[in-house]
Scaffold this active site. Sequence first.
Site, PDB file in Angstrom:
ATOM      1  N   GLY A 210       0.834  -1.594  -0.174  1.00 50.12           N
ATOM      2  CA  GLY A 210      -0.646   0.099   0.118  1.00 50.12           C
ATOM      3  C   GLY A 210       0.814   1.401   0.108  1.00 50.12           C
TER       4      GLY A 210
ATOM      5  N   CYS B 181      -9.512   1.543   5.107  1.00 49.71           N
ATOM      6  CA  CYS B 181      -8.234   2.208   5.564  1.00 49.71           C
ATOM      7  C   CYS B 181      -9.221   2.857   7.137  1.00 49.71           C
ATOM      8  CB  CYS B 181      -7.627   3.348   5.338  1.00 49.71           C
ATOM      9  SG  CYS B 181      -6.266   2.455   4.402  1.00 49.71           S
TER      10      CYS B 181
ATOM     11  N   ASN C 208      -1.274  -0.523  -5.071  1.00 50.57           N
ATOM     12  CA  ASN C 208      -2.089  -0.590  -4.471  1.00 50.57           C
ATOM     13  C   ASN C 208      -2.411   0.663  -3.221  1.00 50.57           C
ATOM     14  OD1 ASN C 208      -2.989  -0.794  -1.020  1.00 50.57           O
ATOM     15  ND2 ASN C 208      -4.186  -2.491  -2.174  1.00 50.57           N
TER      16      ASN C 208
ATOM     17  N   LYS D 249     -10.720  -2.408  -3.098  1.00 52.17           N
ATOM     18  CA  LYS D 249     -10.612  -3.989  -2.378  1.00 52.17           C
ATOM     19  C   LYS D 249     -11.653  -3.514  -1.443  1.00 52.17           C
ATOM     20  CE  LYS D 249      -6.733  -6.787  -0.664  1.00 52.17           C
ATOM     21  NZ  LYS D 249      -5.718  -6.524  -0.659  1.00 52.17           N
TER      22      LYS D 249
END
Length: 309
Positions: A52, A136, A105, A171
């Site tokens: 990420g 998140c 990502n 995602k």
Amino acid sequence: MNHSNNMPDLSVELCGVRLKNPILTASGTFGYGKEYAQFYDINVLGGICTKGITKEKREGNPSPRIAETPCGMLNSVGLQNPGVDGFIRDDVPFLQTLSTAVIANIAGKTEEDYCYTAERVSALDCVKMVELNISCPNVKAGGMAFGVLPESVQRITRAVKKHCVKPLMVKLSPNVANIADNARAAEQGGADCVSLINTVGGMAIDWRARKPILANVCGGLSGPAVKPIALKMVYEVHKAVRLPIVGLGGIMTADDVMEFLVAGATAVQVGSANIFDPMAGVNLVNELTNLCKRCNINTLRDLTGTLNA
């Protein structure tokens, strides 16, 4: 009939991007590719999803941040990454040398963070797709993850899509009321495809010390333990949306890959397996080739969504 000298066609197409096979690596388990390139030629993979990337550099959570559990592992790494500038400076030169598809990502604390990072990474020639990590905590919404409610999934997807010049993969988190509703929300927000599942919330305890094992107390469970959950959710999402699906969760063998394809996935991501065995990706590609030969499967992409249920 497939004769032994005929190589089965493992290629799949995902949002207009041709992948030589459906094996992608899952974000957070493969670094930025360099680390694993010491073990094998990672160009044999269908693609890699980077760790990420956030707008600013992040140190991640304190350790211990990984714990083994029966049939899986817990992690609370906390998105440690060099930030988008560091990624472009230090990792992109290597990624540009690859012939396999690179999926970047991205993560963030606010909608603005996500949009900024999407704009920066999607402009890179070597990046073929952007994967949106919506698990998140949204700092402006009291810390609830962007991916929990369908309304917030749709809103963040729509916002990021405007700043992303490459196909956008959203995602999805399994820690929600109804994953099909969230997939529909991503579709309405303009997602080009969805990947699922992200990790399942969990914890581990040292009862003698009366302490949690992870410094962050709770973490995300991955590995074979979550595969049945992931398969069910891929199947549910396949029935709910027209978007292509990338399935992940506990994939260790070629048979696991086939299960996800039959359930509705176009491609898969391999996560924890890379941590248990650095050669997992290339081994799976070879296993898949042999399995297709044994089962007289000439074109793998014909399997997607063929479950009789």
